[in-house]
Design an enzyme around this catalytic site. Sequence first.
Site, mmCIF file in Angstrom:
data_model
loop_
_atom_site.group_PDB
_atom_site.id
_atom_site.type_symbol
_atom_site.label_atom_id
_atom_site.label_comp_id
_atom_site.label_asym_id
_atom_site.label_seq_id
_atom_site.Cartn_x
_atom_site.Cartn_y
_atom_site.Cartn_z
ATOM 1 N N LYS A 84 0.810 -1.221 0.000
ATOM 2 C CA LYS A 84 0.000 0.000 0.000
ATOM 3 C C LYS A 84 0.845 1.275 0.000
ATOM 4 O O LYS A 84 0.480 2.283 0.577
ATOM 5 C CB LYS A 84 -0.981 0.025 1.188
ATOM 6 C CG LYS A 84 -1.825 -1.223 1.365
ATOM 7 C CD LYS A 84 -2.521 -1.686 0.125
ATOM 8 C CE LYS A 84 -3.653 -0.807 -0.290
ATOM 9 N NZ LYS A 84 -4.307 -1.197 -1.526
ATOM 10 N N SER A 85 2.019 1.215 -0.647
ATOM 11 C CA SER A 85 2.885 2.393 -0.685
ATOM 12 C C SER A 85 3.249 2.801 -2.117
ATOM 13 O O SER A 85 4.301 3.385 -2.335
ATOM 14 C CB SER A 85 4.164 2.137 0.125
ATOM 15 O OG SER A 85 4.914 1.090 -0.480
ATOM 16 N N GLY A 86 2.391 2.494 -3.063
ATOM 17 C CA GLY A 86 2.643 2.891 -4.440
ATOM 18 C C GLY A 86 3.157 1.759 -5.314
ATOM 19 O O GLY A 86 3.860 1.992 -6.287
ATOM 20 N N THR A 88 1.651 -0.232 -7.528
ATOM 21 C CA THR A 88 1.208 -0.164 -8.922
ATOM 22 C C THR A 88 1.966 0.922 -9.676
ATOM 23 O O THR A 88 2.444 0.705 -10.789
ATOM 24 C CB THR A 88 -0.309 0.084 -8.991
ATOM 25 O OG1 THR A 88 -0.972 -0.931 -8.240
ATOM 26 C CG2 THR A 88 -0.807 0.066 -10.424
ATOM 27 N N TRP A 89 2.092 2.086 -9.060
ATOM 28 C CA TRP A 89 2.798 3.206 -9.682
ATOM 29 C C TRP A 89 4.260 2.848 -9.932
ATOM 30 O O TRP A 89 4.791 3.099 -11.015
ATOM 31 C CB TRP A 89 2.692 4.439 -8.771
ATOM 32 C CG TRP A 89 3.451 5.611 -9.277
ATOM 33 C CD1 TRP A 89 3.031 6.519 -10.207
ATOM 34 C CD2 TRP A 89 4.764 6.006 -8.906
ATOM 35 N NE1 TRP A 89 4.018 7.460 -10.426
ATOM 36 C CE2 TRP A 89 5.091 7.162 -9.629
ATOM 37 C CE3 TRP A 89 5.705 5.485 -8.011
ATOM 38 C CZ2 TRP A 89 6.321 7.805 -9.494
ATOM 39 C CZ3 TRP A 89 6.919 6.131 -7.884
ATOM 40 C CH2 TRP A 89 7.207 7.280 -8.635
ATOM 41 N N HIS A 151 6.607 -7.976 -1.694
ATOM 42 C CA HIS A 151 6.272 -7.228 -0.499
ATOM 43 C C HIS A 151 7.108 -7.716 0.690
ATOM 44 O O HIS A 151 6.951 -7.224 1.802
ATOM 45 C CB HIS A 151 4.793 -7.345 -0.158
ATOM 46 C CG HIS A 151 3.903 -6.518 -1.036
ATOM 47 N ND1 HIS A 151 4.192 -5.233 -1.405
ATOM 48 C CD2 HIS A 151 2.706 -6.817 -1.606
ATOM 49 C CE1 HIS A 151 3.225 -4.762 -2.168
ATOM 50 N NE2 HIS A 151 2.311 -5.704 -2.310
#
Length: 163
Positions: A84-86, A88-89, A151
């Site tokens: 949850k820290s980017g 995908t980006w 992760h």
Amino acid sequence: MAAPADTGAATQEASTLVPRPATPHGDLAEILPSLPLETRCLPYHLRRYKGFWLSEIALAGYFPAIHAHFEPRPDDIFLAIFPKSGTTWLKALTFATLTRAVHSPSDPDHPLRRRNPHHCVRFLGASGADEMDDEPAAAAALRSPRVLATHLPYSLLPERIRE
């Protein structure tokens, strides 16, 4: 509470890939119940292992598989990303940068215009419970240089990756 010391009781399953002990820390399935538990992060139950909170799915599934079977290549690129820290980006940016000679950003057929970044950059292990069994083999089939995301904290990756 610290994780129990390695007892050397790691088990191995038959594999067509290079067999290794599940982890350098012993058989995680045996010590999993003794690790500190956190249940407030639904739908996951987290266990504290080596200073990190990891899902039971990771500790019992893909974490041992990566340690036992994954063979890194000298030209591999690893994205070790906190959830949850980017993710995908970062996957999209990495893929676009590495393939810019083949796919210019304005290319109407650019893979990122048609596919999710998670399809362009594979996860090493954590792509889903339904795919855990074939992850090392799927990663082995990718062309070099491979870009693989995880992760898992960098310090928990197999030493042969960190070398």
